[in-house]
Motif scaffolding. Sequence first.
Motif, PDB file in Angstrom:
ATOM      1  N   ARG A 109       0.032   0.323 -10.198  1.00  0.00           N
ATOM      2  CA  ARG A 109      -1.209   1.039  -9.837  1.00  0.00           C
ATOM      3  C   ARG A 109      -1.952   0.296  -8.733  1.00  0.00           C
ATOM      4  O   ARG A 109      -2.413   0.901  -7.753  1.00  0.00           O
ATOM      5  N   ASP A 110      -2.054  -1.025  -8.872  1.00  0.00           N
ATOM      6  CA  ASP A 110      -2.798  -1.821  -7.892  1.00  0.00           C
ATOM      7  C   ASP A 110      -2.086  -1.869  -6.539  1.00  0.00           C
ATOM      8  O   ASP A 110      -2.727  -2.117  -5.505  1.00  0.00           O
ATOM      9  N   LEU A 111      -0.768  -1.634  -6.552  1.00  0.00           N
ATOM     10  CA  LEU A 111      -0.014  -1.534  -5.296  1.00  0.00           C
ATOM     11  C   LEU A 111      -0.202  -0.173  -4.623  1.00  0.00           C
ATOM     12  O   LEU A 111       0.257   0.039  -3.505  1.00  0.00           O
ATOM     13  N   GLY A 112      -0.854   0.735  -5.338  1.00  0.00           N
ATOM     14  CA  GLY A 112      -1.032   2.085  -4.809  1.00  0.00           C
ATOM     15  C   GLY A 112       0.143   2.999  -5.076  1.00  0.00           C
ATOM     16  O   GLY A 112       0.248   4.073  -4.468  1.00  0.00           O
ATOM     17  N   ALA A 239      10.459   1.986  -3.347  1.00  0.00           N
ATOM     18  CA  ALA A 239      11.345   0.830  -3.571  1.00  0.00           C
ATOM     19  C   ALA A 239      11.037  -0.289  -2.581  1.00  0.00           C
ATOM     20  O   ALA A 239      10.957  -1.466  -2.954  1.00  0.00           O
ATOM     21  N   HIS A 240      10.855   0.055  -1.308  1.00  0.00           N
ATOM     22  CA  HIS A 240      10.546  -0.961  -0.293  1.00  0.00           C
ATOM     23  C   HIS A 240       9.207  -1.649  -0.588  1.00  0.00           C
ATOM     24  O   HIS A 240       9.103  -2.880  -0.498  1.00  0.00           O
ATOM     25  N   THR A 241       8.192  -0.857  -0.912  1.00  0.00           N
ATOM     26  CA  THR A 241       6.868  -1.414  -1.209  1.00  0.00           C
ATOM     27  C   THR A 241       6.954  -2.401  -2.368  1.00  0.00           C
ATOM     28  O   THR A 241       6.412  -3.515  -2.310  1.00  0.00           O
ATOM     29  N   LEU A 242       7.642  -1.994  -3.433  1.00  0.00           N
ATOM     30  CA  LEU A 242       7.719  -2.826  -4.633  1.00  0.00           C
ATOM     31  C   LEU A 242       8.470  -4.124  -4.368  1.00  0.00           C
ATOM     32  O   LEU A 242       7.979  -5.218  -4.664  1.00  0.00           O
ATOM     33  N   SER A 245       6.594  -6.444  -2.003  1.00  0.00           N
ATOM     34  CA  SER A 245       5.416  -7.020  -2.645  1.00  0.00           C
ATOM     35  C   SER A 245       5.798  -8.175  -3.562  1.00  0.00           C
ATOM     36  O   SER A 245       5.125  -9.219  -3.582  1.00  0.00           O
ATOM     37  N   LEU A 246       6.887  -8.011  -4.314  1.00  0.00           N
ATOM     38  CA  LEU A 246       7.330  -9.044  -5.256  1.00  0.00           C
ATOM     39  C   LEU A 246       8.087 -10.171  -4.560  1.00  0.00           C
ATOM     40  O   LEU A 246       8.332 -11.213  -5.176  1.00  0.00           O
ATOM     41  N   GLN A 247       8.467  -9.956  -3.285  1.00  0.00           N
ATOM     42  CA  GLN A 247       9.277 -10.947  -2.559  1.00  0.00           C
ATOM     43  C   GLN A 247      10.521 -11.317  -3.383  1.00  0.00           C
ATOM     44  O   GLN A 247      10.874 -12.495  -3.521  1.00  0.00           O
ATOM     45  N   VAL A 248      11.150 -10.287  -3.919  1.00  0.00           N
ATOM     46  CA  VAL A 248      12.238 -10.476  -4.869  1.00  0.00           C
ATOM     47  C   VAL A 248      13.555 -10.719  -4.139  1.00  0.00           C
ATOM     48  O   VAL A 248      13.734 -10.277  -3.004  1.00  0.00           O
TER      49      VAL A 248
END
Length: 384
Positions: A109-112, A239-242, A245-248
Amino acid sequence: MKRVGVIGGGQLAWMMADAAQKLGVELVVQTPSEHDPAVSIAKETVFAPVDDANATKILAQKCDIITFENEFVNLDALSILAQQGVCFRPRLEALAPLLDKYDQRCYLRDLGLPVPQFLALDEVKNLKSQIEYLGFPAVLKSRRHGYDGQGTFIIQDFAALEQKLSYETTTKNLNQSFFLLEEFIPFERELAIIAVRSVKGEIVTYPVVETQQEQQVCRRVIAPAEITPNQVAEIQAIAHTLLNSLQVVGIFGIELFLGTNGKILVNEIAPRTHNSGHFSIDACETSQFEQHLRAVCGLPLGNPALQSAGAVMVNLLGYEDSHSDYQSQRQQIAEIPQAHIHWYGKTESRTGRKLGHVTVLLDNQNREQAIAIAHSIESIWYPR
């Protein structure tokens, strides 16, 4: 030759074997039982529960990198090992917001990113008035350790919610804070995407698939999903945003809803290889298992493209308590044209347990044909 430690010894670790051999990687597994599928393919095994950090310290001494087959781990204990220089991929900071489903919902949610409305039961003062905006039916979920439908309940009204919470808190000795409640999404289809991110930050995504569940357990996967190009682009962007964001580093399974209103919502994130990506072993140039090992070992990512027009994957689920290997059913299924059976070698069958899967390659993208093939497999597998 790189040595990769895998926390967890189930079928997901077992299915890494062919990819490891192809890439010249040795697998060392941490798992509790000598009967777990991955024991047979591991170079070495540390026999211990997956949340035993002392065992993971021993695992770390035997390999270069540690990755995860499941997420039932003790992050606090593992973080001490990380501070001592143990290399975890994905990194522990990427797992931290995902292992608790409420934390995961808040993070998304906080990632939009679009998610269902939800609330944590331990934060609710007046439960009845708070959940009115969610409406019924609603979905009650265990915040930790729920998978394959375990810990997920469809709740029809407030009385049923009170009854379920009373049962869970008294008979299982759980408190209310173990659960979250979220709105029930009337969906047209359930979808999933497998996405991987490399050490250098490159992201590769697999075709979006349709997943079909029964009693919250995945029964079938159809690749590719019959959705619009705009919906595919939206899911790829999620998928790209997630992952960025996690730098996974490594592979993620992302489950989604396609609502009856045409909107995409994120359902759940699995920070590992995923059931919805099993079709890739036979249908794609690079399987999700090879892709994950490529990412965590710092190798270039492979091509995720389908090598056939489509594919359907059917889970072979246990329907009884038995020690059978179901040889006759497997033989009949193997006779279906372009069928590929993967049998996990589990010594015990019980209702709902994943014993294997079969992928059938398709000559065209035809959802109805895929469903018909799935039903023919199930008519062989399940007793009438």
